[in-house]
Every structure is written in structure tokens, then in C-alpha cells.
Write a protein that holds these residues in place. Sequence first.
Motif, PDB file in Angstrom:
ATOM      1  N   HIS A  15       0.832  -1.204   0.000  1.00 20.84           N
ATOM      2  CA  HIS A  15       0.000   0.000   0.000  1.00 20.84           C
ATOM      3  C   HIS A  15       0.869   1.259   0.000  1.00 20.84           C
ATOM      4  CE1 HIS A  15      -3.427  -2.595   0.999  1.00 20.84           C
ATOM      5  NE2 HIS A  15      -2.659  -3.147   1.911  1.00 20.84           N
ATOM      6  N   SER A  16       0.199   2.371  -0.211  1.00 17.18           N
ATOM      7  CA  SER A  16       0.850   3.679  -0.121  1.00 17.18           C
ATOM      8  C   SER A  16       0.406   4.376   1.154  1.00 17.18           C
ATOM      9  CB  SER A  16       0.478   4.540  -1.339  1.00 17.18           C
ATOM     10  OG  SER A  16       0.913   5.879  -1.154  1.00 17.18           O
ATOM     11  N   LYS A  17       1.315   5.139   1.755  1.00 18.76           N
ATOM     12  CA  LYS A  17       0.963   5.886   2.954  1.00 18.76           C
ATOM     13  C   LYS A  17       0.032   7.060   2.644  1.00 18.76           C
ATOM     14  CE  LYS A  17       3.074   3.853   6.418  1.00 18.76           C
ATOM     15  NZ  LYS A  17       4.291   4.401   7.020  1.00 18.76           N
ATOM     16  N   GLU A  18      -0.027   7.459   1.363  1.00 22.83           N
ATOM     17  CA  GLU A  18      -0.878   8.571   0.968  1.00 22.83           C
ATOM     18  C   GLU A  18      -2.245   8.060   0.551  1.00 22.83           C
ATOM     19  OE1 GLU A  18       0.191  11.647   1.402  1.00 22.83           O
ATOM     20  OE2 GLU A  18       2.116  10.826   2.073  1.00 22.83           O
ATOM     21  N   CYS A  19      -3.296   8.530   1.212  1.00 17.70           N
ATOM     22  CA  CYS A  19      -4.664   8.141   0.885  1.00 17.70           C
ATOM     23  C   CYS A  19      -5.177   8.994  -0.287  1.00 17.70           C
ATOM     24  CB  CYS A  19      -5.569   8.338   2.107  1.00 17.70           C
ATOM     25  SG  CYS A  19      -7.289   7.840   1.842  1.00 17.70           S
ATOM     26  N   SER A  20      -6.106   8.467  -1.057  1.00 15.34           N
ATOM     27  CA  SER A  20      -6.657   9.190  -2.212  1.00 15.34           C
ATOM     28  C   SER A  20      -7.398  10.462  -1.797  1.00 15.34           C
ATOM     29  CB  SER A  20      -7.604   8.282  -2.989  1.00 15.34           C
ATOM     30  OG  SER A  20      -8.661   7.824  -2.162  1.00 15.34           O
ATOM     31  N   CYS A  21      -7.808  10.529  -0.513  1.00 16.84           N
ATOM     32  CA  CYS A  21      -8.524  11.714  -0.043  1.00 16.84           C
ATOM     33  C   CYS A  21      -7.568  12.846   0.338  1.00 16.84           C
ATOM     34  CB  CYS A  21      -9.405  11.367   1.152  1.00 16.84           C
ATOM     35  SG  CYS A  21      -8.470  11.069   2.682  1.00 16.84           S
ATOM     36  N   GLY A  22      -6.269  12.551   0.339  1.00 12.29           N
ATOM     37  CA  GLY A  22      -5.270  13.552   0.711  1.00 12.29           C
ATOM     38  C   GLY A  22      -4.691  13.363   2.094  1.00 12.29           C
ATOM     39  N   GLY A  23      -5.236  12.401   2.833  1.00 11.99           N
ATOM     40  CA  GLY A  23      -4.722  12.130   4.169  1.00 11.99           C
ATOM     41  C   GLY A  23      -3.538  11.179   4.151  1.00 11.99           C
ATOM     42  N   THR A  24      -3.039  10.852   5.329  1.00 11.00           N
ATOM     43  CA  THR A  24      -1.886   9.968   5.472  1.00 11.00           C
ATOM     44  C   THR A  24      -2.238   8.816   6.406  1.00 11.00           C
ATOM     45  OG1 THR A  24      -0.383  11.841   5.197  1.00 11.00           O
ATOM     46  CG2 THR A  24       0.537   9.835   6.146  1.00 11.00           C
TER      47      THR A  24
END
Length: 282
Positions: A31-40
Motif C-alpha cells: 500500500h501507499s501511505k498517501e490516501c486518495s482523499c489527501g490524508g496519510t
Amino acid sequence: MSKADKYSISDLQRDFPNDEVALEFVFNTLHSKECSCGGTYKKVKDRKQYQCSKCRFQIAPTAGTIFHKSATNLTTWFYALFIFSNAKSGISAKELERQIGVTYKCAYRMLKQIREALTQDSDKLDGDVEMDTGFFGGKQTGNKSKGYEKKGLVMAAIERGGNMKAMMMSSIGKQAHDAFLTQNVAKTARLLTDGAPVYRNAGYKNEQVIHSKKEYARGGVHINNVESFFGHVKRSITGTYKTISKEQLQSYLDSFVFHYNNRHSDTDRFAVLLGAVLRGAK
């Protein structure tokens, strides 16, 4: 093997000292630490989950992997993977049970899941390719052909200086050989075999050594590497596993092929194994 290619227990303990570090590795791999909503995403305290700082969506990194819903902690799992990675002649569930301190049932399940993750790739072998057929298991009694019915039939091909493939087959006929070759060996390869007639007229440049005439090598024409592989597998089965059912033989072959294809570096082999067990995540 150079020092950089070696991977010891101290290296494992340095890279994965605890479950939190191991879980972080699994998350970062999948996974990526960056969420699609802009959060972490950050780890939830005392849970094997990560939560987005903005939308509060949660991810369980081990979901869909061989670690999912396992009562065994991740550092023990990684230690089991380390042992498997270095066990080039295989390791029995009983031996794994003793080494990592779990039940036999747990050790058997862990090894089964690891082997099932080691599928062989679709890349074709090229250059000088040795090929041979081997028979595994079963006792040959009475009529020779009936004795072979109880055995597991395996076709294997090894690219000189490269990788190999080994597959269970249901027949030793020309059609089965041609199917194996088409799937696993490039048409530009020079096929090195014994004197079996099924290799003739298969659409490959074919050079043979005639074992019936006590010819085992003629310059660079031989199948010593593939015969050595068969010998290694058979000795490992006898010494480590004692017996393997026909139904499970392919998964064991996949593990031996994995070790052969990643034979040059302990470090790289462990990394490839970690990638394989996580690549199968659903």
C-alpha cells in the motif's frame, strides 16, 4: 558467494526486530501511505491496522496474505520464511515445529502456504537447454508400465547458466513433451536431451547423448545438470520428507525450482520469497 550476498539470522533480526517493523514492511510493500482523499495512513495503536488521518478509512496490511488471521506473530512468520529460504534441500514440518516453537499442524500449514505462493513464471528458456523426464514415488512391481502408473511423472528443463522449469505431467508421450516445450522453451534454443525419440522432429535444434550406448557426454552435449537436479530432489524427498503424495508433488517441485533459480544470493532469495508471499495477496 560474497558477503553482500549472504543473509544470516543476525541480518534478519536487524531488518525485522519486532512485529511492528514487520507489519510496516508489509504495509509499505502492498500500500501507499498517501490516501486518495489527501490524508496519510498511520498505524492504529495496539492493532494490526492503519488508519487515514483525514477520512478515517482503515487498512489491515495482512488481509489477503498468508499472515491473515494467523495467531502466529509476524516475527515468527519471517523467521519461518528465513529458514525456508535457506533450506535448499527442503525442511519438514516437524523440523520447523522444533525450530520456531509452534504446533506441528501450524508448521505444516505455514510451509504449505509458502510453497503455494511459489508459482513458476512464464518466461521461456533459451540458449543451451537441457531437458529430461523423471519419475518420483511409488513402488514398481510386476509389469513395468503398471509400476510407472503409481509414480509422479516430471519433465524438467534447465537453461545453462540460467533458470529452470519443472512440471508434473500426465503422460510421457510426444504430445505431452511438445506441450511442455512449447510452453517453456523458446524455439531458438538448442535442446540437449538423451536419446528418447520423442525429442526428434519437435521443431528444435536437438543434440542427444545416447545413454543406451554408454554415452553420457560429448563435448558440451550432456544433460548432467538436469539429472543432478532430479537426483537432488529425490535425495531431499528421501532424507527430509520421507514421502510426498502425487497431489502435492508440484508444490514441492515449485519450491526446489525457486531455490535453483535464486541460487546465487541468499539476500536476493529471501527478498524474492518475501515478494512472492506478498504478491499473492488478494
